[in-house]
Design a protein around this motif. Structure first.
Motif, mmCIF file in Angstrom:
data_model
loop_
_atom_site.group_PDB
_atom_site.id
_atom_site.type_symbol
_atom_site.label_atom_id
_atom_site.label_comp_id
_atom_site.label_asym_id
_atom_site.label_seq_id
_atom_site.Cartn_x
_atom_site.Cartn_y
_atom_site.Cartn_z
ATOM 1 N N TYR A 32 -32.363 98.007 38.453
ATOM 2 C CA TYR A 32 -32.858 96.741 38.973
ATOM 3 C C TYR A 32 -31.681 95.964 39.564
ATOM 4 N N PRO A 33 -31.889 94.792 40.130
ATOM 5 C CA PRO A 33 -30.751 93.999 40.614
ATOM 6 C C PRO A 33 -29.700 93.806 39.526
ATOM 7 N N ASN A 34 -28.447 93.719 39.935
ATOM 8 C CA ASN A 34 -27.342 93.666 38.979
ATOM 9 C C ASN A 34 -27.513 92.604 37.899
ATOM 10 N N ALA A 35 -28.071 91.477 38.277
ATOM 11 C CA ALA A 35 -28.202 90.380 37.318
ATOM 12 C C ALA A 35 -29.074 90.770 36.126
ATOM 13 N N VAL A 36 -30.019 91.671 36.341
ATOM 14 C CA VAL A 36 -30.900 92.092 35.245
ATOM 15 C C VAL A 36 -30.098 92.838 34.186
ATOM 16 N N CYS A 37 -29.327 93.848 34.617
ATOM 17 C CA CYS A 37 -28.521 94.598 33.655
ATOM 18 C C CYS A 37 -27.408 93.742 33.065
ATOM 19 N N ALA A 38 -26.873 92.812 33.856
ATOM 20 C CA ALA A 38 -25.794 91.956 33.370
ATOM 21 C C ALA A 38 -26.261 91.039 32.241
ATOM 22 N N ALA A 39 -27.570 90.848 32.135
ATOM 23 C CA ALA A 39 -28.102 90.034 31.047
ATOM 24 C C ALA A 39 -28.043 90.760 29.711
ATOM 25 N N TYR A 40 -27.867 92.084 29.757
ATOM 26 C CA TYR A 40 -27.883 92.885 28.533
ATOM 27 C C TYR A 40 -26.574 93.622 28.277
ATOM 28 N N PHE A 41 -25.767 93.862 29.311
ATOM 29 C CA PHE A 41 -24.516 94.608 29.174
ATOM 30 C C PHE A 41 -23.392 93.815 29.835
ATOM 31 N N PRO A 42 -22.167 93.904 29.319
ATOM 32 C CA PRO A 42 -21.029 93.320 30.033
ATOM 33 C C PRO A 42 -20.851 94.001 31.393
ATOM 34 N N MET A 43 -20.846 93.222 32.458
ATOM 35 C CA MET A 43 -20.693 93.779 33.794
ATOM 36 C C MET A 43 -19.226 93.723 34.199
ATOM 37 N N VAL A 44 -18.723 94.819 34.787
ATOM 38 C CA VAL A 44 -17.323 94.901 35.167
ATOM 39 C C VAL A 44 -17.224 95.470 36.573
ATOM 40 N N ASN A 45 -16.119 95.210 37.222
ATOM 41 C CA ASN A 45 -15.818 95.895 38.475
ATOM 42 C C ASN A 45 -15.289 97.279 38.115
ATOM 43 N N ARG A 46 -15.948 98.323 38.603
ATOM 44 C CA ARG A 46 -15.584 99.681 38.195
ATOM 45 C C ARG A 46 -14.128 100.002 38.529
ATOM 46 N N GLY A 47 -13.666 99.579 39.708
ATOM 47 C CA GLY A 47 -12.290 99.862 40.093
ATOM 48 C C GLY A 47 -11.292 99.199 39.171
ATOM 49 N N ASP A 48 -11.567 97.940 38.798
ATOM 50 C CA ASP A 48 -10.674 97.235 37.887
ATOM 51 C C ASP A 48 -10.700 97.870 36.497
ATOM 52 N N ALA A 49 -11.879 98.325 36.079
ATOM 53 C CA ALA A 49 -12.021 98.859 34.723
ATOM 54 C C ALA A 49 -11.264 100.160 34.533
ATOM 55 N N VAL A 50 -11.236 101.018 35.567
ATOM 56 C CA VAL A 50 -10.616 102.338 35.403
ATOM 57 C C VAL A 50 -9.424 102.549 36.339
ATOM 58 N N ASP A 51 -8.912 101.464 36.916
ATOM 59 C CA ASP A 51 -7.720 101.534 37.776
ATOM 60 C C ASP A 51 -7.891 102.530 38.911
ATOM 61 N N SER A 52 -8.937 102.346 39.684
ATOM 62 C CA SER A 52 -9.210 103.240 40.802
ATOM 63 C C SER A 52 -9.635 102.424 42.020
ATOM 64 N N ASP A 53 -9.220 102.900 43.190
ATOM 65 C CA ASP A 53 -9.632 102.259 44.439
ATOM 66 C C ASP A 53 -10.814 102.978 45.088
ATOM 67 N N GLU A 54 -11.430 103.887 44.348
ATOM 68 C CA GLU A 54 -12.470 104.736 44.921
ATOM 69 C C GLU A 54 -13.638 103.941 45.486
ATOM 70 N N TRP A 55 -13.955 102.805 44.867
ATOM 71 C CA TRP A 55 -15.152 102.056 45.278
ATOM 72 C C TRP A 55 -14.818 100.779 46.040
ATOM 73 N N ARG A 56 -13.552 100.524 46.367
ATOM 74 C CA ARG A 56 -13.151 99.242 46.937
ATOM 75 C C ARG A 56 -13.822 98.945 48.277
ATOM 76 N N LYS A 57 -14.155 99.970 49.044
ATOM 77 C CA LYS A 57 -14.726 99.755 50.374
ATOM 78 C C LYS A 57 -16.234 99.513 50.340
ATOM 79 N N LEU A 58 -16.844 99.697 49.182
ATOM 80 C CA LEU A 58 -18.283 99.467 49.059
ATOM 81 C C LEU A 58 -18.582 97.973 49.005
ATOM 82 N N PRO A 59 -19.800 97.575 49.350
ATOM 83 C CA PRO A 59 -20.183 96.173 49.127
ATOM 84 C C PRO A 59 -19.961 95.793 47.665
#
Length: 467
Positions: A32-59
């Protein structure tokens, strides 16, 4: 992450150590939209969480991930029955340290565990050829400086690139036969000839179509390797007596299951048992998959049903799909399942069944009790495709997907974790393990997980195809 946990638990058993595994993993997508899952799980930026630039160019919204407790992804209670391990959060609390340290890259500063913690240098897997093995053992008095013609003939056939510093059992025998070596027609004679000339037999698993992405443990094989390339895992690491032993290095790419090869069939079987019988999904996953299996059977008039995995998403981005265009991809799946329908017809006519070559499994005699699928029956499709137009196309062409089978009551009983595609993926793995025939791609670990569960359930290997 599952591969890492499987390997770590086995390595811990070899060294008689308690394994410390993560308390959480990062889920990559929300249904569902991100806000839905963020209401139940801690939301993080994947690149920041695992020290990777793999997703930086995505929206930005596509860069987000969610921190999910390990107890949601693995049945921790079941695993504790046989495996000595602690979650990182438990270990931190034992040392009066904040559990928040786990989310702050504790692994980059292992001294937070214990002032005396130390470990060996990195495995440097990306720079060294060869593989870890359970134990070097006693390999006789062969002098590696005295390389015989047999040794050199085999050595010349080793891959020049990559880290697969081994030859196949049959390949090595063929090489020696072509050079006129006698006394190797029996397995015992061949193995003796190898050892007399500085080579050893190793035990591992065959991957799918010559690759090791799926890492299932259902196709045991033998390989041979030059003795001077063997590095004994136990011998290298049991000498360290620090409270915490931290090992670093790549164990996935071009690596066999467990991150090593085995020197005995017993050791290999012990690892197979760990993978097949100890690392289970939580009970709610199995309950939902059983309900979906029943619903799928009803949709097809009580007949057997067939299923497939169609990974799109990042596989399209990296050009790893079996077919780039969605329609072509789906047609490939349907063609393979039509072949599978023929296999089921033949098996039902003959009536003989056999299990995968894995320990402690008996064949499921109920596999052929129902009628085989009709040509126009619906198929179940597990996919990460989320484009509405593409999903409509798949549905119009005979695919049943998760949203078609999971009811509102199912969602209420399962709870909030089902919001995440990663958790839904566990349900679909268990569901496809119940299918009468299964088809998937050899570059997807999802497929490997399904095959392992099918093997543990006593399925016949003819009822699945990975390409």
């Amino acid at each position: 992450m599952r591969y890492i946990i499987e390997a770590s638990l086995f390595h811990g058993s070899l060294l008689n150590r308690t394994v410390i595994i993560p308390s959480f993993v990062y889920a990559r997508a929300c249904e569902y939209p991100n806000a839905v899952c963020a209401a139940y799980f801690p939301m993080v930026n994947r690149g920041d969480a695992v020290d990777s630039d793999e997703w930086r160019k995505l929206p930005e919204e596509q860069q987000m991930g969610w921190r999910v407790p390990m107890s949601t992804m693995i049945n921790i209670t079941h695993l504790r029955r046989t495996q000595p391990f602690l979650l990182v959060s438990e270990y931190l609390l034992l040392h009066n340290l904040s559990a928040d340290l786990e989310a702050k890259k504790y692994h980059q500063n292992p001294s937070v565990f214990d002032s005396g913690a130390r470990g060996p240098p990195s495995l440097k897997d990306m720079k060294r050829r060869g593989d870890w093995n359970v134990s070097k053992g006693e390999y006789g008095t062969w002098n590696k400086k005295e390389k015989t013609d047999i040794y050199l003939n085999l050595q010349s056939a080793l891959p020049k690139k990559g880290r697969q510093n081994v030859l196949g059992w049959d390949q090595a025998r063929s090489i020696l036969q072509n050079h006129g070596i006698v006394g190797i027609s029996s397995d015992e004679g061949f193995e003796m000839k190898l050892r007399d000339n500085g080579w050893e037999v190793l035990y591992t698993y065959d991957g799918a179509i010559g690759m090791d992405f799926v890492k299932n443990v259902v196709n045991p094989i033998r390989q041979v390797a030059p003795r001077d390339s063997i590095r004994g895992y136990v011998e290298d690491y049991r000498r360290f007596d620090a409270d915490v032993l931290l090992l670093k290095g790549e164990i996935h790419f071009e690596r066999k299951p467990a991150g090593l090869r085995f020197t005995t069939t017993d050791s290999r079987d012990n690892f197979s048992r760990l993978v097949l019988f100890e690392i289970h999904p939580i009970d709610s996953v199995k309950r939902l998959s059983a309900a979906m299996d029943k619903a799928m059977t009803e949709r097809n008039g009580g007949r057997m049903w067939m299923g497939a995995h169609m990974r799109r998403g990042d596989f399209v981005l990296y050009n790893w799909t079996m077919q780039a265009e969605l329609g072509d991809h789906f047609q490939r799946i349907k063609t393979s399942l039509e072949y599978g329908r023929g296999v089921l017809c033949s098996m039902r006519n003959i009536g003989t069944l056999s299990p995968y070559d894995v320990p402690n499994v008996t064949v499921d005699r109920n596999q052929l009790q129902r009628e085989v699928p009709d040509a126009n029956d619906k198929i179940y499709l597990a996919t990460d495709e989320r484009d509405p137009g593409n999903l409509a196309y798949l549905s119009d062409h005979g695919a049943i997907m998760a949203s078609d089978l999971i009811t509102l009551e199912d969602r209420r009983q399962f709870g909030w974790p089902l919001l995440l595609t990663d958790v839904l993926g566990l349900v679909e793995q268990d569901l496809l393990a119940r299918s009468s025939y299964f088809y998937a791609h050899a570059m997807s670990s999802f497929a490997g997980g399904v095959i392992n569960v099918r093997a543990a359930n006593g399925a016949d290997p003819r009822t699945a195809k990975i390409d």
